[in-house]
Design a protein around this motif. Structure first.
Motif, PDB file in Angstrom:
ATOM      1  N   LYS A 171       0.864  -1.185   0.000  1.00 40.60           N
ATOM      2  CA  LYS A 171       0.000   0.000   0.000  1.00 40.60           C
ATOM      3  C   LYS A 171       0.895   1.227   0.000  1.00 40.60           C
ATOM      4  O   LYS A 171       1.968   1.226   0.603  1.00 40.60           O
ATOM      5  CB  LYS A 171      -0.882  -0.008   1.238  1.00 40.60           C
ATOM      6  N   VAL A 172       0.444   2.293  -0.665  1.00 39.65           N
ATOM      7  CA  VAL A 172       1.192   3.548  -0.724  1.00 39.65           C
ATOM      8  C   VAL A 172       0.325   4.648  -0.100  1.00 39.65           C
ATOM      9  O   VAL A 172      -0.839   4.795  -0.463  1.00 39.65           O
ATOM     10  CB  VAL A 172       1.551   3.924  -2.177  1.00 39.65           C
ATOM     11  N   ILE A 173       0.920   5.382   0.836  1.00 37.65           N
ATOM     12  CA  ILE A 173       0.230   6.513   1.451  1.00 37.65           C
ATOM     13  C   ILE A 173       1.087   7.763   1.284  1.00 37.65           C
ATOM     14  O   ILE A 173       2.298   7.670   1.075  1.00 37.65           O
ATOM     15  CB  ILE A 173      -0.076   6.273   2.946  1.00 37.65           C
ATOM     16  N   GLU A 174       0.453   8.910   1.388  1.00 39.41           N
ATOM     17  CA  GLU A 174       1.177  10.178   1.298  1.00 39.41           C
ATOM     18  C   GLU A 174       1.304  10.786   2.693  1.00 39.41           C
ATOM     19  O   GLU A 174       0.334  10.828   3.443  1.00 39.41           O
ATOM     20  CB  GLU A 174       0.449  11.143   0.376  1.00 39.41           C
ATOM     21  N   LEU A 175       2.498  11.234   3.029  1.00 43.30           N
ATOM     22  CA  LEU A 175       2.761  11.901   4.295  1.00 43.30           C
ATOM     23  C   LEU A 175       3.460  13.228   4.023  1.00 43.30           C
ATOM     24  O   LEU A 175       4.168  13.360   3.023  1.00 43.30           O
ATOM     25  CB  LEU A 175       3.679  11.047   5.179  1.00 43.30           C
ATOM     26  N   VAL A 176       3.269  14.184   4.915  1.00 45.96           N
ATOM     27  CA  VAL A 176       3.979  15.455   4.837  1.00 45.96           C
ATOM     28  C   VAL A 176       4.720  15.650   6.148  1.00 45.96           C
ATOM     29  O   VAL A 176       4.108  15.683   7.215  1.00 45.96           O
ATOM     30  CB  VAL A 176       3.015  16.643   4.592  1.00 45.96           C
ATOM     31  N   GLY A 177       6.047  15.733   6.063  1.00 45.90           N
ATOM     32  CA  GLY A 177       6.871  16.009   7.234  1.00 45.90           C
ATOM     33  C   GLY A 177       7.248  17.478   7.252  1.00 45.90           C
ATOM     34  O   GLY A 177       7.405  18.097   6.196  1.00 45.90           O
ATOM     35  N   THR A 178       7.376  18.041   8.450  1.00 38.77           N
ATOM     36  CA  THR A 178       7.771  19.436   8.574  1.00 38.77           C
ATOM     37  C   THR A 178       8.954  19.573   9.525  1.00 38.77           C
ATOM     38  O   THR A 178       9.143  18.748  10.412  1.00 38.77           O
ATOM     39  CB  THR A 178       6.612  20.316   9.098  1.00 38.77           C
ATOM     40  N   SER A 179       9.734  20.617   9.302  1.00 40.86           N
ATOM     41  CA  SER A 179      10.894  20.878  10.139  1.00 40.86           C
ATOM     42  C   SER A 179      11.262  22.353  10.047  1.00 40.86           C
ATOM     43  O   SER A 179      11.090  22.972   9.001  1.00 40.86           O
ATOM     44  CB  SER A 179      12.086  20.036   9.680  1.00 40.86           C
ATOM     45  N   GLU A 180      11.790  22.882  11.122  1.00 35.38           N
ATOM     46  CA  GLU A 180      12.317  24.245  11.089  1.00 35.38           C
ATOM     47  C   GLU A 180      13.761  24.260  10.599  1.00 35.38           C
ATOM     48  O   GLU A 180      14.303  25.329  10.338  1.00 35.38           O
ATOM     49  CB  GLU A 180      12.222  24.871  12.479  1.00 35.38           C
ATOM     50  N   LYS A 181      14.403  23.078  10.472  1.00 32.04           N
ATOM     51  CA  LYS A 181      15.816  22.983  10.105  1.00 32.04           C
ATOM     52  C   LYS A 181      16.062  22.852   8.603  1.00 32.04           C
ATOM     53  O   LYS A 181      16.838  23.603   8.029  1.00 32.04           O
ATOM     54  CB  LYS A 181      16.456  21.777  10.782  1.00 32.04           C
ATOM     55  N   SER A 182      15.431  21.808   7.979  1.00 33.64           N
ATOM     56  CA  SER A 182      15.763  21.504   6.585  1.00 33.64           C
ATOM     57  C   SER A 182      14.735  20.549   5.983  1.00 33.64           C
ATOM     58  O   SER A 182      13.935  19.950   6.694  1.00 33.64           O
ATOM     59  CB  SER A 182      17.142  20.852   6.500  1.00 33.64           C
ATOM     60  N   TRP A 183      14.794  20.403   4.644  1.00 34.16           N
ATOM     61  CA  TRP A 183      13.944  19.420   3.977  1.00 34.16           C
ATOM     62  C   TRP A 183      14.326  18.005   4.385  1.00 34.16           C
ATOM     63  O   TRP A 183      13.465  17.159   4.548  1.00 34.16           O
ATOM     64  CB  TRP A 183      14.056  19.557   2.451  1.00 34.16           C
ATOM     65  N   GLU A 184      15.612  17.753   4.534  1.00 30.37           N
ATOM     66  CA  GLU A 184      16.060  16.424   4.944  1.00 30.37           C
ATOM     67  C   GLU A 184      15.483  16.050   6.312  1.00 30.37           C
ATOM     68  O   GLU A 184      15.013  14.935   6.515  1.00 30.37           O
ATOM     69  CB  GLU A 184      17.589  16.344   4.982  1.00 30.37           C
ATOM     70  N   ASP A 185      15.505  16.994   7.230  1.00 29.02           N
ATOM     71  CA  ASP A 185      14.947  16.739   8.549  1.00 29.02           C
ATOM     72  C   ASP A 185      13.433  16.541   8.466  1.00 29.02           C
ATOM     73  O   ASP A 185      12.880  15.691   9.166  1.00 29.02           O
ATOM     74  CB  ASP A 185      15.291  17.877   9.508  1.00 29.02           C
TER      75      ASP A 185
END
Length: 68
Positions: free
Chosen positions: A5-19
């Protein structure tokens, strides 16, 4: 034979896209089993009222083994 199964997630960070991506994967790992592939679909930046960077965001597709 396996199904994933494939799901979409959105991660957030004040540091960087990698974080931001690491935050999303860490959360997925804590609640999903047998993660397989993570694909970065989109990177964007949230701005505050003055136009300064408030957060980096990474939108990811995460696949994991599907148990029916």
């Amino acid at each position: 034979m396996s199904v994933y199964k494939v799901i979409e997630l959105v991660g957030t960070s004040e540091k960087s896209w990698e974080d931001a991506a690491q935050q999303a994967v860490a959360k997925a790992r804590s609640s999903l089993r047998e993660l397989r592939i993570v694909e970065v679909n989109k990177l964007d930046i949230k701005l505050d009222d003055q136009g300064n960077i408030a957060a980096y965001r990474a939108r990811l597709n995460v696949s994991f083994k599907y148990d029916s």
